[in-house]
Design a protein around this motif. Structure first.
Motif, short mmCIF file in Angstrom:
data_model
loop_
_atom_site.label_atom_id
_atom_site.label_comp_id
_atom_site.label_asym_id
_atom_site.label_seq_id
_atom_site.Cartn_x
_atom_site.Cartn_y
_atom_site.Cartn_z
N GLN A 1 0.83 -1.22 0.00
CA GLN A 1 0.00 0.00 0.00
C GLN A 1 0.86 1.26 0.00
O GLN A 1 0.58 2.20 -0.73
N ARG A 2 1.91 1.26 0.80
CA ARG A 2 2.76 2.45 0.92
C ARG A 2 3.47 2.77 -0.40
O ARG A 2 3.55 3.92 -0.81
N THR A 3 3.98 1.76 -1.06
CA THR A 3 4.66 1.95 -2.35
C THR A 3 3.68 2.50 -3.38
O THR A 3 4.01 3.41 -4.14
N THR A 4 2.48 1.98 -3.40
CA THR A 4 1.46 2.44 -4.34
C THR A 4 1.13 3.91 -4.08
O THR A 4 1.03 4.71 -5.02
N GLU A 5 0.98 4.28 -2.82
CA GLU A 5 0.68 5.67 -2.47
C GLU A 5 1.84 6.59 -2.85
O GLU A 5 1.63 7.68 -3.37
N THR A 6 3.07 6.14 -2.61
CA THR A 6 4.25 6.93 -2.96
C THR A 6 4.33 7.14 -4.47
O THR A 6 4.62 8.23 -4.94
N ASP A 7 4.06 6.09 -5.23
CA ASP A 7 4.06 6.19 -6.69
C ASP A 7 3.03 7.21 -7.16
O ASP A 7 3.29 8.00 -8.07
N GLU A 8 1.85 7.21 -6.55
CA GLU A 8 0.79 8.14 -6.93
C GLU A 8 1.19 9.57 -6.62
O GLU A 8 0.99 10.48 -7.44
N VAL A 9 1.77 9.80 -5.45
CA VAL A 9 2.21 11.15 -5.07
C VAL A 9 3.30 11.62 -6.03
O VAL A 9 3.30 12.77 -6.47
N THR A 10 4.22 10.73 -6.39
CA THR A 10 5.28 11.08 -7.32
C THR A 10 4.70 11.49 -8.67
O THR A 10 5.13 12.49 -9.26
N LYS A 11 3.73 10.76 -9.16
CA LYS A 11 3.09 11.10 -10.44
C LYS A 11 2.41 12.46 -10.36
O LYS A 11 2.50 13.27 -11.29
N GLN A 12 1.72 12.71 -9.26
CA GLN A 12 1.04 13.99 -9.09
C GLN A 12 2.05 15.13 -9.04
O GLN A 12 1.83 16.19 -9.63
N LEU A 13 3.14 14.93 -8.33
CA LEU A 13 4.16 15.97 -8.21
C LEU A 13 4.81 16.26 -9.55
O LEU A 13 5.05 17.41 -9.89
N GLU A 14 5.08 15.23 -10.32
CA GLU A 14 5.70 15.41 -11.63
C GLU A 14 4.84 16.24 -12.57
O GLU A 14 5.35 16.94 -13.43
N SER A 15 3.53 16.18 -12.38
CA SER A 15 2.64 16.94 -13.25
C SER A 15 2.18 18.26 -12.61
O SER A 15 1.44 19.02 -13.23
N ALA A 16 2.66 18.53 -11.41
CA ALA A 16 2.28 19.76 -10.72
C ALA A 16 2.98 20.96 -11.34
O ALA A 16 4.00 20.83 -12.02
N ASP A 17 2.42 22.13 -11.08
CA ASP A 17 3.05 23.37 -11.54
C ASP A 17 4.44 23.50 -10.95
O ASP A 17 4.74 22.97 -9.86
N GLU A 18 5.29 24.24 -11.65
CA GLU A 18 6.69 24.38 -11.25
C GLU A 18 6.84 24.95 -9.84
O GLU A 18 7.70 24.52 -9.08
N HIS A 19 5.98 25.92 -9.49
CA HIS A 19 6.11 26.52 -8.15
C HIS A 19 5.75 25.53 -7.05
O HIS A 19 6.31 25.58 -5.96
N ILE A 20 4.86 24.59 -7.34
CA ILE A 20 4.52 23.55 -6.36
C ILE A 20 5.70 22.59 -6.19
O ILE A 20 6.07 22.24 -5.07
N GLN A 21 6.30 22.21 -7.30
CA GLN A 21 7.46 21.33 -7.23
C GLN A 21 8.60 21.97 -6.44
O GLN A 21 9.24 21.32 -5.61
N LEU A 22 8.83 23.26 -6.70
CA LEU A 22 9.88 23.97 -5.98
C LEU A 22 9.57 24.03 -4.48
O LEU A 22 10.45 23.80 -3.65
N ALA A 23 8.33 24.32 -4.14
CA ALA A 23 7.94 24.39 -2.73
C ALA A 23 8.17 23.05 -2.03
O ALA A 23 8.71 23.00 -0.92
N VAL A 24 7.79 21.97 -2.69
CA VAL A 24 7.98 20.64 -2.10
C VAL A 24 9.47 20.35 -1.93
O VAL A 24 9.90 19.84 -0.88
#
Length: 60
Positions: free
Chosen positions: A4-27
């Motif tokens: 479950q944890r790996t699946t959730e991490t993969d999903e967060v990674t996908k969301q972050l990769e498609s997030a706006d640049e300022h969101i990625q920088l903030a993270v």
């Protein structure tokens, strides 16, 4: 089979990769500051200075 944890991490990674640049920088900044255990009070004071500096640059 992924746990479950790996699946959730993969999903967060996908969301972050498609997030706006300022969101990625903030993270990235949050991760960097937390990883180095910087006192939150110091972080806020430093970010105030950084924000003021970049706002001046925007207004030029």
């Amino acid at each position: 089979m992924k746990d479950q944890r790996t699946t959730e991490t993969d999903e967060v990674t996908k969301q972050l990769e498609s997030a706006d640049e300022h969101i990625q920088l903030a993270v990235d900044l949050i991760y960097l500051l937390e990883s180095n255990k910087i006192d939150p009070n110091v972080v806020v004071k430093a970010l105030d200075i950084v924000s003021a500096d970049f706002n001046k640059k925007l207004n030029k």
